[in-house]
Design an enzyme around this catalytic site. Structure first.
Site, PDB file in Angstrom:
ATOM      1  N   HIS A 159       5.672  10.414  62.628  1.00  0.00           N
ATOM      2  CA  HIS A 159       5.974  11.622  61.853  1.00  0.00           C
ATOM      3  C   HIS A 159       4.826  11.850  60.883  1.00  0.00           C
ATOM      4  O   HIS A 159       4.256  10.907  60.337  1.00  0.00           O
ATOM      5  CB  HIS A 159       7.292  11.412  61.099  1.00  0.00           C
ATOM      6  CG  HIS A 159       7.575  12.497  60.112  1.00  0.00           C
ATOM      7  ND1 HIS A 159       7.580  13.820  60.467  1.00  0.00           N
ATOM      8  CD2 HIS A 159       7.835  12.452  58.772  1.00  0.00           C
ATOM      9  CE1 HIS A 159       7.839  14.552  59.403  1.00  0.00           C
ATOM     10  NE2 HIS A 159       7.993  13.748  58.354  1.00  0.00           N
ATOM     11  N   CYS A 207      13.496  14.818  58.780  1.00  0.00           N
ATOM     12  CA  CYS A 207      12.244  14.602  59.521  1.00  0.00           C
ATOM     13  C   CYS A 207      12.408  13.669  60.721  1.00  0.00           C
ATOM     14  O   CYS A 207      11.518  13.576  61.558  1.00  0.00           O
ATOM     15  CB  CYS A 207      11.158  14.077  58.592  1.00  0.00           C
ATOM     16  SG  CYS A 207      10.692  15.304  57.357  1.00  0.00           S
ATOM     17  N   ASN A 214       3.314  18.775  56.916  1.00  0.00           N
ATOM     18  CA  ASN A 214       4.580  18.213  57.373  1.00  0.00           C
ATOM     19  C   ASN A 214       5.487  19.347  57.848  1.00  0.00           C
ATOM     20  O   ASN A 214       5.998  20.118  57.037  1.00  0.00           O
ATOM     21  CB  ASN A 214       5.235  17.432  56.224  1.00  0.00           C
ATOM     22  CG  ASN A 214       6.541  16.764  56.632  1.00  0.00           C
ATOM     23  OD1 ASN A 214       7.070  17.020  57.715  1.00  0.00           O
ATOM     24  ND2 ASN A 214       7.071  15.920  55.761  1.00  0.00           N
TER      25      ASN A 214
HETATM   26  C1  LIG Z   1       4.073  13.469  47.034  1.00  0.00           C
HETATM   27  C2  LIG Z   1       2.884  12.506  47.101  1.00  0.00           C
HETATM   28  C3  LIG Z   1       1.773  13.086  47.934  1.00  0.00           C
HETATM   29  C4  LIG Z   1       2.351  12.271  45.696  1.00  0.00           C
HETATM   30  O1  LIG Z   1       1.272  11.375  45.749  1.00  0.00           O
HETATM   31  P1  LIG Z   1       1.203  10.147  44.744  1.00  0.00           P
HETATM   32  O2  LIG Z   1      -0.091   9.513  44.920  1.00  0.00           O
HETATM   33  O3  LIG Z   1       2.439   9.333  44.997  1.00  0.00           O
HETATM   34  O4  LIG Z   1       1.254  10.860  43.374  1.00  0.00           O
HETATM   35  P2  LIG Z   1       2.343  10.652  42.222  1.00  0.00           P
HETATM   36  O5  LIG Z   1       3.668  11.225  42.664  1.00  0.00           O
HETATM   37  O6  LIG Z   1       2.294   9.227  41.784  1.00  0.00           O
HETATM   38  O7  LIG Z   1       1.739  11.562  41.130  1.00  0.00           O
HETATM   39  C5  LIG Z   1       0.497  11.250  40.531  1.00  0.00           C
HETATM   40  C6  LIG Z   1       0.081  12.407  39.696  1.00  0.00           C
HETATM   41  O8  LIG Z   1      -0.370  13.463  40.565  1.00  0.00           O
HETATM   42  C7  LIG Z   1       0.220  14.678  40.137  1.00  0.00           C
HETATM   43  N1  LIG Z   1       0.335  15.580  41.265  1.00  0.00           N
HETATM   44  C8  LIG Z   1       1.375  15.726  42.107  1.00  0.00           C
HETATM   45  N2  LIG Z   1       1.090  16.673  43.004  1.00  0.00           N
HETATM   46  C9  LIG Z   1      -0.161  17.126  42.702  1.00  0.00           C
HETATM   47  C10 LIG Z   1      -0.997  18.092  43.260  1.00  0.00           C
HETATM   48  N3  LIG Z   1      -0.620  18.828  44.327  1.00  0.00           N
HETATM   49  N4  LIG Z   1      -2.213  18.289  42.729  1.00  0.00           N
HETATM   50  C11 LIG Z   1      -2.615  17.570  41.674  1.00  0.00           C
HETATM   51  N5  LIG Z   1      -1.857  16.638  41.086  1.00  0.00           N
HETATM   52  C12 LIG Z   1      -0.642  16.416  41.594  1.00  0.00           C
HETATM   53  C13 LIG Z   1       1.545  14.270  39.560  1.00  0.00           C
HETATM   54  O9  LIG Z   1       2.020  15.275  38.687  1.00  0.00           O
HETATM   55  C14 LIG Z   1       1.191  13.007  38.835  1.00  0.00           C
HETATM   56  O10 LIG Z   1       0.646  13.342  37.612  1.00  0.00           O
HETATM   57  P3  LIG Z   1       1.027  12.503  36.304  1.00  0.00           P
HETATM   58  O11 LIG Z   1       0.558  11.104  36.593  1.00  0.00           O
HETATM   59  O12 LIG Z   1       0.271  13.200  35.235  1.00  0.00           O
HETATM   60  O13 LIG Z   1       2.503  12.596  36.166  1.00  0.00           O
HETATM   61  C15 LIG Z   1       3.333  11.140  47.708  1.00  0.00           C
HETATM   62  O14 LIG Z   1       4.174  10.493  46.782  1.00  0.00           O
HETATM   63  C16 LIG Z   1       4.043  11.269  49.011  1.00  0.00           C
HETATM   64  O15 LIG Z   1       3.451  11.626  50.009  1.00  0.00           O
HETATM   65  N6  LIG Z   1       5.331  10.920  49.048  1.00  0.00           N
HETATM   66  C17 LIG Z   1       6.086  10.919  50.271  1.00  0.00           C
HETATM   67  C18 LIG Z   1       6.384  12.319  50.692  1.00  0.00           C
HETATM   68  C19 LIG Z   1       7.059  12.367  52.001  1.00  0.00           C
HETATM   69  O16 LIG Z   1       6.783  11.592  52.871  1.00  0.00           O
HETATM   70  N7  LIG Z   1       7.960  13.335  52.151  1.00  0.00           N
HETATM   71  C20 LIG Z   1       8.608  13.659  53.336  1.00  0.00           C
HETATM   72  C21 LIG Z   1       9.399  12.559  53.863  1.00  0.00           C
HETATM   73  S1  LIG Z   1       9.777  12.984  55.482  1.00  0.00           S
END
Ligand SMILES: CC(C)(COP(=O)(O)OP(=O)(O)OC[C@H]1O[C@@H](n2cnc3c(N)ncnc32)[C@H](O)[C@@H]1OP(=O)(O)O)[C@@H](O)C(=O)NCCC(=O)NCCS
Length: 343
Positions: free
Chosen positions: A267, A127, A297
């Site tokens: 980004h 990214c 993204n």
């Molecule tokens: C992926 C992301 C959106 C998840 O959000 P979060 O608030 O961190 O959520 P978590 O990973 O802590 O997961 C919380 C819960 O939501 C659930 N969950 C994940 N995706 C879900 C979705 N699309 N819909 C519903 N629930 C979801 C998980 O399974 C987890 O459930 P659990 O507690 O029962 O295990 C976030 O971590 C993120 O944006 N990370 C960075 C990603 C990124 O920048 N990537 C590219 C880098 S360039």
């Protein structure tokens, strides 16, 4: 002792690389949160609240790869800037989803738009790839080695996303953006740039199979190892820390207080990451480019697509801080003064 007069002693102005045009392309098909909610166990409310994304574009059509979108963006850029294909003397493509392992996607894009006999190559920094490519391009301009460089960021993320994995499939979209970089006529342009990496971040965000370490086999396909593997929470923490850190470093190096920054161009991975970065920089959200709600993204596409979306609102002399973070880990930033009025 001979004294040089003030006029003869004044140093010649260094050549600065300026962004002189921008164009973007997103494919027609719009994948909404509602449609995703029919594919995996998720809801529009969860995706909106946790990521800020409402929809993303997906490239459909057999045989179309990242080069297709990149070429569309470059064609539009050449037309808009009144540039003939033969005038371009370098094309750099940032992508994590190249059409092939080889030849490079840059090479394919050149052929598609009729650019021939110039240097072209891909840059892979996930990214952060677009800012890496822009930084490389600036060196060619500053040394006088090139006069017109096209930098294109393009990614067909849908080709490496597992649409049964709700934690990743809601985040990504397909798209491309391209900029023209030329020697500055008035001192505006890329004033500072930083590129960084830390390979220890690999386990948190990568594609397990398909490369030379684990070439594709029936088993790797069955185990779904050709898709993005992401440990979201880990990546989130690093993304916020590094994007803010590099932006603040650029502000410090260039004596920019928050009131002097007209735009943050971040980004677009998660709206919460963007907000946290802006907050640490002391910037209000009305000075932050945000396009994640409609594109998701798009990896190397997010920064040029944001510039394309906000181009009309930009004025010559506006001070922009670019910041990106990606797999690797990689991160990068740039301080740019905008070279032309958008409207
Ligand atoms: C992926 C992301 C959106 C998840 O959000 P979060 O608030 O961190 O959520 P978590 O990973 O802590 O997961 C919380 C819960 O939501 C659930 N969950 C994940 N995706 C879900 C979705 N699309 N819909 C519903 N629930 C979801 C998980 O399974 C987890 O459930 P659990 O507690 O029962 O295990 C976030 O971590 C993120 O944006 N990370 C960075 C990603 C990124 O920048 N990537 C590219 C880098 S360039």
């Amino acid at each position: 002792m001979a004294r040089t007069s003030k006029t003869t002693a004044s140093k010649p102005k260094a050549i600065r690389a300026a962004i002189t045009g921008v164009h973007g392309h997103v494919p027609d098909y719009v994948l909404t949160n509602a449609e995703l909610a029919q594919m995996v166990d998720t809801t529009d409310a969860w995706i909106t609240e946790r990521t800020g994304i409402k929809e993303r574009h997906i490239l459909k059509g057999k045989g179309l790869g990242s080069s297709h979108m990149g070429a569309q963006a470059v064609r539009g850029l050449l037309e808009k800037t009144g540039t003939l294909a033969k005038e371009v003397d370098l094309l750099i493509c940032a992508t994590t989803t190249p059409d092939f392992v080889f030849p490079s996607t840059a090479n394919l894009i050149c052929d598609m738009v009729g650019i021939r006999n110039i240097g072209s190559f891909d840059v892979q920094a996930a990214c952060s790839g677009f800012l890496y490519a822009m930084t490389i391009a600036a060196q060619f301009i500053e040394t006088g080695a090139a006069k017109k460089i096209v930098v294109v960021g393009t990614d067909k993320m849908s080709s490496i996303i597992d649409y049964t994995d709700r934690a990743t499939c809601v985040l990504f979209g397909d798209g491309a953006g391209a900029i023209m970089i030329e020697p500055s006529r008035d001192g505006h342009g890329i004033r500072d740039a930083l590129i960084r990496s830390d390979g220890a971040g690999m386990p948190h965000l990568h594609q397990k199979a398909g490369g030379s370490r684990m070439p594709p086999t029936i088993e790797t396909v069955e185990k779904r190892l050709h898709y993005v593997h992401q440990e979201g929470a880990q990546v989130y923490k690093f993304a916020v820390a590094r994007m803010a850190e590099i932006s603040l470093e650029l502000m410090l190096r260039n004596k920019l207080t928050p009131d002097k920054v007209d735009w943050l161009v971040p980004h677009q991975a998660n709206r919460r990451i963007i907000e946290a970065t802006a907050e640490r920089m002391g910037l209000p959200m009305d000075r932050v480019m945000v396009t994640i709600h409609k594109y998701g993204n798009t990896t190397a596409g997010t920064i040029p697509l944001s510039l394309w979306d906000y181009e009309q609102r930009l004025k010559q002399g506006d001070r922009l801080i670019f910041a990106a973070f990606g797999g690797g880990f990689t991160w990068a930033g740039a301080y740019v003064t905008w070279a032309y009025d958008g409207s």
